[in-house]
Every structure is written in C-alpha cells, then in structure tokens.
Design a protein around this motif. Structure first.
Motif, PDB file in Angstrom:
ATOM      1  N   TYR A 180       8.954  57.724  28.772  1.00 17.74           N
ATOM      2  CA  TYR A 180       7.597  58.264  29.140  1.00 17.74           C
ATOM      3  C   TYR A 180       7.739  59.668  28.954  1.00 17.74           C
ATOM      4  O   TYR A 180       8.692  60.582  28.893  1.00 17.74           O
ATOM      5  N   ALA A 181       6.382  60.275  28.844  1.00 21.97           N
ATOM      6  CA  ALA A 181       6.423  61.846  28.329  1.00 21.97           C
ATOM      7  C   ALA A 181       5.373  62.642  29.102  1.00 21.97           C
ATOM      8  O   ALA A 181       4.417  61.889  29.628  1.00 21.97           O
ATOM      9  N   ARG A 182       5.623  63.843  29.523  1.00 22.15           N
ATOM     10  CA  ARG A 182       4.790  64.764  30.308  1.00 22.15           C
ATOM     11  C   ARG A 182       3.503  64.973  29.520  1.00 22.15           C
ATOM     12  O   ARG A 182       3.530  65.646  28.316  1.00 22.15           O
ATOM     13  N   ALA A 183       2.356  64.780  29.806  1.00 24.36           N
ATOM     14  CA  ALA A 183       1.047  65.189  28.969  1.00 24.36           C
ATOM     15  C   ALA A 183       0.462  66.509  29.203  1.00 24.36           C
ATOM     16  O   ALA A 183       0.032  67.264  28.562  1.00 24.36           O
ATOM     17  N   VAL A 184       0.494  66.724  30.690  1.00 22.78           N
ATOM     18  CA  VAL A 184      -0.160  68.030  31.279  1.00 22.78           C
ATOM     19  C   VAL A 184       0.647  68.291  32.659  1.00 22.78           C
ATOM     20  O   VAL A 184       0.731  67.231  33.375  1.00 22.78           O
TER      21      VAL A 184
END
Length: 252
Positions: A180-184
């Motif tokens: 999973y990744a940080r979008a904002v």
C-alpha cells in the motif's frame, strides 16, 4: 551544594550550563523530565536566579532543554525524524532512528460510513467500515494518537491480526495488500484537547501536529483514512518527493 570555581576565568553561568549539560548527557535527567526548580538550582550552585536563568537559557539555545511558562524547565526529547513519501511506515521510520516502536489499540468499532469517510474511501454512505483508534509509542513513550477508517469488507480479520502484531502494516499484508502507498498527507498544527493531551502525556498549551492521510492499494483504491495527532516537540516530519530524497539533509 555543587562547588563553583570563581577563579577559573570561566563565567559562573557557563560552569552551571556545562554541569547541567553533562548531567543530561549522562542521563541523570532523562528525556521529558522536569529539572529542579529555579530556587532549588540556585541553592545548589549558590547563585542568584538571574545567573541561573542565563545558564538555562544557554541550554535552551543548545537544544538540550525546553522551558514551559509556569511549569519549569524540561529535558528536551530526542526528536524523531519521520519520513513521509509513497511508502510511509511507522515502524520503519522508528527503527531507522535506532529506536523502539510499539503500538496499542484504544478502541475498535464496526460502523456505517459517514458521508465524509465514505467519500474519501470511495464507498457508498452507510457502507460498513472499521473505526480503529490507536496509540503509537517510541521507546515506550506515546508519540501519536490516531483514528483510522478501513473498508470492513476488505479487512475481516483486522482486530485479531492487530491484537497479535500491533501493526497496521501486518494487517494489510495479512489481507493481501503488502504494498500500500501514501496518496496524500495534509498537516496542520493546533492545540490538543483534554483527552489527546492526557494520552500523549503533554500539557494542553503545547501544540500537536494534526495529520490527515489516505493510503491506497496498488490499484489506487483507498484502503485507509487516518487522522493522527503527533506530539509536535518529539516529531519532525520530512517529506520525500524524490526517491531517497532525505539524503540531501545528511550531515545537518
């Protein structure tokens, strides 16, 4: 009384500064601990309060001590440098600083998504979500308290896995989302409420950093909305906009 050499050629206040600095380095006074009062230190060194205040002011300038009006002088905590990029992981950030990370669950609820939560998670309002409140600790001291929302359908074993691992990353991996990744990330500063100050172990007149964040799966689908309050004086947020961007500050 601690002896001061008035014939050494070194100013009295500077001798006091060096004595207290060495005691802080040797951990006689630990992170976050309040130093003795002005009256107690003045008596210990046999000086007036003006001289003592000059020594404490020098310690503040060196970043060893912070002063809270009406409460006294405290040993400044080691500030955690917290890297925020596409891959933002609490445990990795803490271990990178050679410190110990831990977490605990404050509450766990299954509920229907409000309009605001549903909009961020791209759900229909009223869809089942998990609301999780956690405390993250560094070296067994609270650093942050957070509220997080997850689509309930995607995380059926959330509570069991978190109870066993105390890690949201492990929960993600268990449910097939290892990357999973940080979008904002949105950051503001404000004063804590009574509960936040109590959980973080800080006075209400010291600000917190309020961080709103959204994490997404590899397909860009939101899987986590977080509202986290960090003890601002224990925490420095570093935004990495290029791969390994933090290296540009090495040596600072």
């Amino acid at each position: 009384m601690t002896a001061i050499d008035r014939d050494s050629g070194l100013a009295v206040w500077r001798q006091i500064e060096e004595t207290l600095a060495e005691e802080i380095r040797s951990r006689r006074w630990t992170e976050g601990q309040r130093l003795p009062t002005e009256a107690e230190l003045s008596q210990r060194f046999g000086v007036n309060r003006h001289t003592l205040r000059r020594a404490v002011s020098a310690l503040v300038d060196r970043g060893l001590v912070r002063v809270e009006q009406g409460r006294g002088a405290f040993v400044r905590e080691n500030v955690l440098e917290y890297l925020v990029g596409q891959r933002t992981r609490f445990t990795e950030n803490v271990r990178r600083a050679n410190r110990s990370a831990s977490g605990r669950l404050l509450s766990f609820k299954r509920m229907r998504a409000s309009k605001d939560v549903a909009e961020v998670l791209r759900l229909t309002p009223g869809t089942a979500v998990l609301q999780v409140e956690t405390v993250n600790q560094v070296d067994d001291r609270p650093l942050s308290v957070g509220a997080h929302w997850f689509p309930a359908k995607r995380f059926p074993d959330f509570q069991e896995v978190y109870d066993a691992t105390h890690s949201i990353t492990r929960v993600m991996e268990h449910h097939g989302i290892p990357n999973y990744a940080r979008a904002v990330t949105k950051v503001t500063a404000r004063m804590p409420d009574v509960t936040e100050a109590e959980v973080l172990g800080q006075p209400r007149n010291r600000p917190v950093l309020y961080v709103e964040a959204v994490n997404v799966d590899p397909d860009g689908v939101p899987v986590q909305l977080s509202h986290v309050r960090y003890a601002a004086d224990r925490f420095q947020m570093v935004f990495e906009t290029l791969s390994e961007g933090a290296k540009y500050f090495e040596g600072d």
